[in-house]
Design a protein around this motif. Structure first.
Motif, PDB file in Angstrom:
ATOM      1  N   GLN A 277      14.867   6.945  -8.386  1.00  0.00           N
ATOM      2  CA  GLN A 277      13.680   6.828  -8.765  1.00  0.00           C
ATOM      3  C   GLN A 277      13.090   5.899  -9.424  1.00  0.00           C
ATOM      4  OE1 GLN A 277      12.426  11.040  -9.538  1.00  0.00           O
ATOM      5  NE2 GLN A 277      13.959  11.744  -7.954  1.00  0.00           N
ATOM      6  N   PHE A 278      11.975   5.453  -8.888  1.00  0.00           N
ATOM      7  CA  PHE A 278      10.974   5.155  -9.660  1.00  0.00           C
ATOM      8  C   PHE A 278       9.718   5.354  -9.866  1.00  0.00           C
ATOM      9  CE2 PHE A 278      13.548   2.000  -6.573  1.00  0.00           C
ATOM     10  CZ  PHE A 278      14.329   1.712  -7.697  1.00  0.00           C
ATOM     11  N   SER A 279       9.350   5.439 -11.110  1.00  0.00           N
ATOM     12  CA  SER A 279       7.772   5.621 -11.174  1.00  0.00           C
ATOM     13  C   SER A 279       7.025   5.049 -10.340  1.00  0.00           C
ATOM     14  CB  SER A 279       7.468   4.841 -12.754  1.00  0.00           C
ATOM     15  OG  SER A 279       8.635   6.157 -14.206  1.00  0.00           O
TER      16      SER A 279
ATOM     17  N   ASP B 182      -3.961   7.364 -10.944  1.00  0.00           N
ATOM     18  CA  ASP B 182      -5.422   7.528 -10.406  1.00  0.00           C
ATOM     19  C   ASP B 182      -4.991   8.512  -9.455  1.00  0.00           C
ATOM     20  OD1 ASP B 182      -8.195   7.374  -9.837  1.00  0.00           O
ATOM     21  OD2 ASP B 182      -8.659   6.390 -11.406  1.00  0.00           O
ATOM     22  N   ALA B 183      -6.221   9.176  -8.407  1.00  0.00           N
ATOM     23  CA  ALA B 183      -5.587  10.596  -7.382  1.00  0.00           C
ATOM     24  C   ALA B 183      -6.814   8.996  -6.484  1.00  0.00           C
ATOM     25  CB  ALA B 183      -5.530  11.523  -8.140  1.00  0.00           C
ATOM     26  N   VAL B 184      -7.390   8.604  -7.297  1.00  0.00           N
ATOM     27  CA  VAL B 184      -8.844   7.584  -6.433  1.00  0.00           C
ATOM     28  C   VAL B 184      -7.999   7.016  -5.586  1.00  0.00           C
ATOM     29  CG1 VAL B 184     -10.873   6.855  -6.400  1.00  0.00           C
ATOM     30  CG2 VAL B 184     -10.862   8.938  -7.089  1.00  0.00           C
TER      31      VAL B 184
ATOM     32  N   GLU C  61       2.080   9.447  -4.805  1.00  0.00           N
ATOM     33  CA  GLU C  61       1.419  10.420  -6.029  1.00  0.00           C
ATOM     34  C   GLU C  61       2.816  11.038  -6.433  1.00  0.00           C
ATOM     35  OE1 GLU C  61      -1.359  12.821  -3.200  1.00  0.00           O
ATOM     36  OE2 GLU C  61      -2.700  11.518  -3.946  1.00  0.00           O
ATOM     37  N   ARG C  62       3.415  11.042  -6.962  1.00  0.00           N
ATOM     38  CA  ARG C  62       5.019  10.953  -7.608  1.00  0.00           C
ATOM     39  C   ARG C  62       5.601   9.912  -7.597  1.00  0.00           C
ATOM     40  NH1 ARG C  62       5.198  12.443  -1.784  1.00  0.00           N
ATOM     41  NH2 ARG C  62       7.064  12.186  -0.619  1.00  0.00           N
TER      42      ARG C  62
ATOM     43  N   SER D 157       0.591  -1.215  -0.182  1.00  0.00           N
ATOM     44  CA  SER D 157      -0.046   0.001   0.294  1.00  0.00           C
ATOM     45  C   SER D 157       1.215   1.149   0.004  1.00  0.00           C
ATOM     46  CB  SER D 157      -1.113   0.144   1.192  1.00  0.00           C
ATOM     47  OG  SER D 157      -0.365  -0.176   2.717  1.00  0.00           O
ATOM     48  N   GLY D 158       2.081   1.688   0.737  1.00  0.00           N
ATOM     49  CA  GLY D 158       3.324   1.907   0.525  1.00  0.00           C
ATOM     50  C   GLY D 158       3.413   2.796  -0.828  1.00  0.00           C
ATOM     51  N   VAL D 159       3.675   1.461  -1.493  1.00  0.00           N
ATOM     52  CA  VAL D 159       4.316   1.749  -2.625  1.00  0.00           C
ATOM     53  C   VAL D 159       3.029   2.528  -4.040  1.00  0.00           C
ATOM     54  CG1 VAL D 159       5.342   0.539  -4.972  1.00  0.00           C
ATOM     55  CG2 VAL D 159       6.320   0.329  -2.883  1.00  0.00           C
TER      56      VAL D 159
END
Length: 186
Positions: A133-135, A140-142, A123-124, A117-119
């Motif tokens: 860095q990993f994308s 989706d913000a929801v 949102e960035r 859930s942390g991954v």
């Protein structure tokens, strides 16, 4: 016979030390896990509930994201050792072994939920100590908000489980059942 040490009678009557200890890899992975989890829980709850200065909150977030991202392969390895080798022989003979095993499995499942859930709540991009860095997997913000809620709830559950785990260790130590000796190398 002292009833408070009865569960260690087998240990005291001939089991060699190797049967009573975890593998060295399990011990190191346990303490790495403990350090990362305690750090993440304490600082995460501090940032969530104490509402520190934004600079401090951002610093905590940066360290937590970096440290827990690096922790993922250690957790996978630790899980493999747990399910492959389990507990020392003496632990399996102790009263309450099944309860302890079940609680440990719940802790592992909960840590997995916290990490996933942390991954998925990110949102960035996931920045690991400004080295890599990993994308973020979801845009989706929801969905990221839903995973943020799951993350917060599972962190609270993890806090309760860790508190219970530490309390159980202290309880057994106070009764003379020196369970900590199996988590240290001689």
């Amino acid at each position: 016979m002292n009833s408070s040490t009865a569960c260690f009678d087998d240990y005291n009557n001939g089991h060699d030390m190797e049967d009573s200890r975890y593998k060295w890899q399990q011990i190191y992975l346990h303490w790495i896990s403990a350090a990362v989890i305690f750090w993440g829980l304490f600082t995460g709850f501090y940032a969530a509930f104490a509402k520190p200065d934004p600079f401090i909150a951002n610093w905590i977030g940066f360290i937590n994201v970096s440290a827990t991202t690096l922790f993922i392969p250690f957790f996978i390895l630790r899980s493999w050792f747990f399910f492959r080798y389990g507990k020392p022989t003496v632990s399996k003979k102790m009263k309450g072994h099944q309860l302890a095993y079940t609680v440990h499995v719940l802790i592992y499942i909960n840590i997995l939920i916290v990490m996933v859930s942390g991954v998925l709540m990110m949102e960035r991009p996931i920045n690991v100590f400004n080295i890599i860095q990993f994308s973020q997997p979801l845009t989706d913000a929801v969905l990221t908000h839903q995973f943020n809620l799951v993350h917060k709830f599972s962190c609270m559950i993890l806090g309760v489980l860790v508190f219970g785990h530490v309390a159980a260790v202290l309880y057994h130590e106070c009764l003379g059942r020196l369970v900590m000796r199996r988590m240290w190398r001689a």
